[in-house]
Design a protein around this motif. Structure first.
Motif, PDB file in Angstrom:
ATOM      1  N   ASP A  22      28.595  46.148  -8.170  1.00  0.00           N
ATOM      2  CA  ASP A  22      29.203  47.028  -7.486  1.00  0.00           C
ATOM      3  C   ASP A  22      30.374  48.343  -8.014  1.00  0.00           C
ATOM      4  OD1 ASP A  22      28.314  48.947  -5.996  1.00  0.00           O
ATOM      5  OD2 ASP A  22      28.865  47.341  -4.291  1.00  0.00           O
ATOM      6  N   PRO A  23      29.889  49.112  -8.181  1.00  0.00           N
ATOM      7  CA  PRO A  23      31.209  50.201  -8.698  1.00  0.00           C
ATOM      8  C   PRO A  23      30.924  50.938  -7.573  1.00  0.00           C
ATOM      9  CG  PRO A  23      28.686  51.516  -9.254  1.00  0.00           C
ATOM     10  CD  PRO A  23      27.890  49.884  -8.884  1.00  0.00           C
ATOM     11  N   ASN A  24      29.786  50.641  -6.449  1.00  0.00           N
ATOM     12  CA  ASN A  24      30.271  52.024  -5.130  1.00  0.00           C
ATOM     13  C   ASN A  24      30.860  50.916  -4.037  1.00  0.00           C
ATOM     14  OD1 ASN A  24      30.117  54.430  -6.803  1.00  0.00           O
ATOM     15  ND2 ASN A  24      27.693  53.708  -7.160  1.00  0.00           N
ATOM     16  N   PRO A  25      31.529  50.090  -3.469  1.00  0.00           N
ATOM     17  CA  PRO A  25      31.587  49.516  -2.713  1.00  0.00           C
ATOM     18  C   PRO A  25      31.023  50.060  -1.512  1.00  0.00           C
ATOM     19  CG  PRO A  25      33.614  48.981  -3.688  1.00  0.00           C
ATOM     20  CD  PRO A  25      33.180  49.942  -4.654  1.00  0.00           C
ATOM     21  N   GLY A  26      31.804  50.923  -0.712  1.00  0.00           N
ATOM     22  CA  GLY A  26      32.030  52.087   0.390  1.00  0.00           C
ATOM     23  C   GLY A  26      30.594  52.249   0.585  1.00  0.00           C
ATOM     24  N   GLN A  27      30.347  52.928  -0.629  1.00  0.00           N
ATOM     25  CA  GLN A  27      28.666  53.516  -0.446  1.00  0.00           C
ATOM     26  C   GLN A  27      27.898  52.066  -0.204  1.00  0.00           C
ATOM     27  OE1 GLN A  27      26.769  55.535  -3.250  1.00  0.00           O
ATOM     28  NE2 GLN A  27      24.689  55.068  -2.785  1.00  0.00           N
ATOM     29  N   THR A  28      27.873  51.175  -0.805  1.00  0.00           N
ATOM     30  CA  THR A  28      26.335  50.404  -0.130  1.00  0.00           C
ATOM     31  C   THR A  28      26.682  49.432   0.628  1.00  0.00           C
ATOM     32  OG1 THR A  28      26.301  49.457  -2.949  1.00  0.00           O
ATOM     33  CG2 THR A  28      26.151  47.910  -1.269  1.00  0.00           C
ATOM     34  N   ALA A  29      28.173  49.222   1.147  1.00  0.00           N
ATOM     35  CA  ALA A  29      28.663  48.654   2.398  1.00  0.00           C
ATOM     36  C   ALA A  29      27.992  49.554   3.579  1.00  0.00           C
ATOM     37  CB  ALA A  29      29.850  47.979   2.451  1.00  0.00           C
ATOM     38  N   THR A  30      28.345  51.079   3.756  1.00  0.00           N
ATOM     39  CA  THR A  30      27.368  51.927   5.179  1.00  0.00           C
ATOM     40  C   THR A  30      26.297  51.702   4.651  1.00  0.00           C
ATOM     41  OG1 THR A  30      29.281  53.424   4.179  1.00  0.00           O
ATOM     42  CG2 THR A  30      27.773  54.278   5.318  1.00  0.00           C
ATOM     43  N   ARG A  31      25.638  51.450   3.392  1.00  0.00           N
ATOM     44  CA  ARG A  31      23.998  51.593   3.030  1.00  0.00           C
ATOM     45  C   ARG A  31      23.661  50.714   3.899  1.00  0.00           C
ATOM     46  NH1 ARG A  31      22.935  51.750  -1.795  1.00  0.00           N
ATOM     47  NH2 ARG A  31      22.264  49.381  -1.724  1.00  0.00           N
ATOM     48  N   GLU A  32      24.105  49.495   3.981  1.00  0.00           N
ATOM     49  CA  GLU A  32      23.702  48.136   3.924  1.00  0.00           C
ATOM     50  C   GLU A  32      23.568  47.779   5.987  1.00  0.00           C
ATOM     51  OE1 GLU A  32      24.001  45.870   0.082  1.00  0.00           O
ATOM     52  OE2 GLU A  32      25.368  44.378   1.952  1.00  0.00           O
ATOM     53  N   VAL A  33      24.871  48.429   6.521  1.00  0.00           N
ATOM     54  CA  VAL A  33      25.440  47.952   7.351  1.00  0.00           C
ATOM     55  C   VAL A  33      24.336  49.017   7.779  1.00  0.00           C
ATOM     56  CG1 VAL A  33      27.180  47.903   9.076  1.00  0.00           C
ATOM     57  CG2 VAL A  33      27.337  47.457   6.913  1.00  0.00           C
ATOM     58  N   LEU A  34      24.267  49.994   7.826  1.00  0.00           N
ATOM     59  CA  LEU A  34      23.154  51.418   8.904  1.00  0.00           C
ATOM     60  C   LEU A  34      21.774  50.374   8.756  1.00  0.00           C
ATOM     61  CD1 LEU A  34      24.542  54.466   7.444  1.00  0.00           C
ATOM     62  CD2 LEU A  34      24.822  54.108  10.118  1.00  0.00           C
ATOM     63  N   SER A  35      21.478  50.168   7.617  1.00  0.00           N
ATOM     64  CA  SER A  35      20.212  49.788   7.558  1.00  0.00           C
ATOM     65  C   SER A  35      20.159  47.978   8.469  1.00  0.00           C
ATOM     66  CB  SER A  35      19.541  48.772   6.244  1.00  0.00           C
ATOM     67  OG  SER A  35      18.747  48.176   5.721  1.00  0.00           O
ATOM     68  N   GLY A  36      21.217  47.765   8.567  1.00  0.00           N
ATOM     69  CA  GLY A  36      21.019  46.340   9.650  1.00  0.00           C
ATOM     70  C   GLY A  36      20.503  46.760  11.425  1.00  0.00           C
ATOM     71  N   ILE A  37      21.543  47.889  11.120  1.00  0.00           N
ATOM     72  CA  ILE A  37      21.147  48.376  12.482  1.00  0.00           C
ATOM     73  C   ILE A  37      19.684  48.941  13.005  1.00  0.00           C
ATOM     74  CG2 ILE A  37      22.301  50.626  13.930  1.00  0.00           C
ATOM     75  CD1 ILE A  37      25.460  50.160  11.860  1.00  0.00           C
ATOM     76  N   LEU A  38      19.779  49.412  11.775  1.00  0.00           N
ATOM     77  CA  LEU A  38      18.206  50.747  12.907  1.00  0.00           C
ATOM     78  C   LEU A  38      16.793  49.312  12.491  1.00  0.00           C
ATOM     79  CD1 LEU A  38      19.482  53.729  10.683  1.00  0.00           C
ATOM     80  CD2 LEU A  38      19.454  53.001  13.047  1.00  0.00           C
TER      81      LEU A  38
END
Length: 531
Positions: free
Chosen positions: A292-308
């Motif tokens: 994962d070259p972009n851990p910040g972006q990946t984590a933000t996207r995955e967490v928001l996906s779980g929230i919504l």
């Protein structure tokens, strides 16, 4: 010797009769007029003027090549459709570079044909004034032909440069193609003529990033998920507050190894800290992020996906500090300002932890009412919370997104395209696949014609400290799957927006505290929020 009839020796120096001199001048003037006409004809139709000169064969070749190119372009555009052709061309930087080269070479040939026509059609012995006039006409015609090509190459160069930046592969904040989990639109379904056939809704995360030098890491203070119906273009904007606490962490995300299933450390563990937290964790445990070259972006996207409770297919990141440049490039944006907002000035935090405006600093007020905002004003309108709060700012940000989308029109794009595309290239990154840009451009056109609704999650409808995520997911489901409207003569038994999702197939919400206060942030048309 002169005979009795007054004839003179042909070799004598007697003056030429005035009648003969006038005839020659008239003939020369007609020659210059004819030359100017043929030269103009070559400027209107490449090589056509040469057909009236000794270079007729060369004129036929140039004219034939121009006609062949025009027929080929017209046939391609008519076969694929004008809009599709334009979008496909804009999306293909390789094709654009080829067009730029062909445009330059074609213009050089065209200019050469104009100049050659003027030389071939010019009279043999023109006067100095006639020569100057023909040269001036030729120069003006050459400039008239060259100017559009110069603008065209400039537009193409600006577009290609911006596209290369926005869809930068590997090294960008977002990453390109599949490096951050994005799946190309073209491979989602089996029908290349309908890439959205197997994807009825596509969800795009819009992040407003501020990685200022005075701040630690990247703070995603603006988080909006746009869910778009790929058939109708109807869209729903879901706003997630930056100060949301106790957010769920996906089991397969490395942050789960650190915090467990919930990101919980009090009021320091907020949703907008996820990006920085993932980057810090990647520095401590690089082996966890090997792929994962972009851990910040990946984590933000995955967490928001779980929230919504919905998948997020792609991410678009906008540098908020460069947002002002984009608005200025558009010539400003028309917004109905609903509350007094300070522009500029300094802020401080008082003893109660409340952000305050320094009255001694240099600032001005943005007054309520419809007005066209320039870049700095639009940025302040979207970001300020010193006299309001986070939730008011979220509403203004949704209004700004809708205003920008609504006010982008072809004439504005053509008139200001180099400035607009330059601002986009400097301040926007995305993992949208570049090869699918034409499909996405077509979808944006549908979005402009469709409805745009908004469902924010704020203190008015959720508890940001201890959120009920089942309820959030249920509300998202209801927004994307509205109950069918019953005929007017039948009573409606559809659940209201505040009910749990037990009437749907979405996960039911557990006990939710009731409130006597009517929520102000409900699902509604964006225009109703902004007007």
């Amino acid at each position: 010797m002169t005979d009795s009839r007054g004839s003179s020796d042909p070799g004598s120096d007697a003056p030429v009769p005035r009648s003969r001199s006038s005839a020659e001048q008239s003939e020369q003037g007609g020659g210059v007029g004819r030359a100017a006409g043929l030269t103009t004809l070559s400027a209107v139709v490449p090589g056509a003027g040469l057909l009236g000169t000794s270079r007729r064969r060369l004129g036929l070749v140039i004219l034939g090549l121009a006609a062949l190119a025009l027929v080929a372009i017209a046939a391609y555009a008519l076969t694929n459709g004008l809009t599709t052709t334009a979008l496909q061309t804009a999306a293909d930087t390789g094709r654009l570079r080829t067009i730029a080269v062909v445009l330059v070479l074609g213009t050089l040939v065209w200019v050469a044909a104009i100049a050659l026509t003027a030389l071939a059609a010019a009279p043999r012995r023109p006067s100095r004034g006639q020569r100057a006039a023909l040269s001036a006409v030729t120069a003006v015609l050459c400039l008239a032909v060259t100017a559009p090509a110069v603008f065209g190459v400039r537009y193409i160069s600006a577009h290609v440069d911006a596209v290369d930046k926005v869809f930068e592969a590997g090294g960008g904040t977002v990453g390109g193609g599949g490096s951050s989990g994005a799946t190309p639109t073209s491979v989602v379904g089996d029908d290349p003529d309908d890439p959205w056939k197997d994807l009825p809704r596509v969800n795009v995360l819009l992040l407003g990033s501020d990685a200022a030098e005075a701040r630690e890491g990247t703070r995603t203070d603006t988080m909006i998920v746009a869910s778009i119906d790929t058939r109708t273009g109807d869209s729903v904007l879901f706003s997630v507050p930056r100060n949301l606490q106790n957010v769920p962490l996906p089991r397969d995300n490395p942050l789960h190894e650190v915090y467990g299933p919930v990101y919980d450390c009090g009021d320091q563990c907020l949703m907008n800290s996820i990006w920085t937290e993932a980057e810090l964790t990647a520095q401590e445990h690089p082996e966890w992020y090997a792929d994962d070259p972009n851990p910040g972006q990946t984590a933000t996207r995955e967490v928001l996906s779980g929230i919504l409770g919905i998948p997020i297919h792609h991410t678009v990141i906008v540098n908020m500090r460069g947002f002002a440049d984009l608005v200025d490039a558009m010539g400003g944006v028309l917004v109905n300002v609903q509350e007094r907002i300070p522009i500029g000035g300094s802020t401080y935090t008082d003893a109660n932890g409340t952000l305050q405006l320094d009255p001694t600093s240099d600032y001005e007020w943005l007054e309520p009412g419809p007005q066209r905002l320039d870049g700095p004003q639009a940025l302040a309108y979207s970001r300020s919370r010193v006299t309001t709060d986070d939730f008011s700012r979220m509403r203004r940000q949704r209004c700004m997104v809708a205003a920008v989308v609504d006010q982008v029109n072809p004439m504005t794009m053509l008139q200001r395209y180099p400035q607009i595309i330059g601002a986009v290239g400097d301040n926007v990154l995305t993992d949208l696949p570049q090869e699918d840009l034409d499909e996405w451009a077509g979808l944006v056109l549908q979005v402009q014609d469709g409805t745009m609704r908004s469902l924010p999650f704020t203190g008015a409808n959720i508890d940001t400290v201890d959120p009920n995520y089942s309820q959030i997911r249920a509300r998202v489901y209801e927004a994307l799957n509205p109950a069918p409207e019953l005929p007017a003569d039948e009573p409606s038994e559809a659940p209201t927006a505040s009910d749990d999702a037990a009437q749907t197939t979405a996960p039911p919400a557990p006990d939710t505290p009731t409130t006597t206060e009517e929520p102000s942030d409900e699902l509604e048309d964006v225009g109703a929020v902004c007007d």
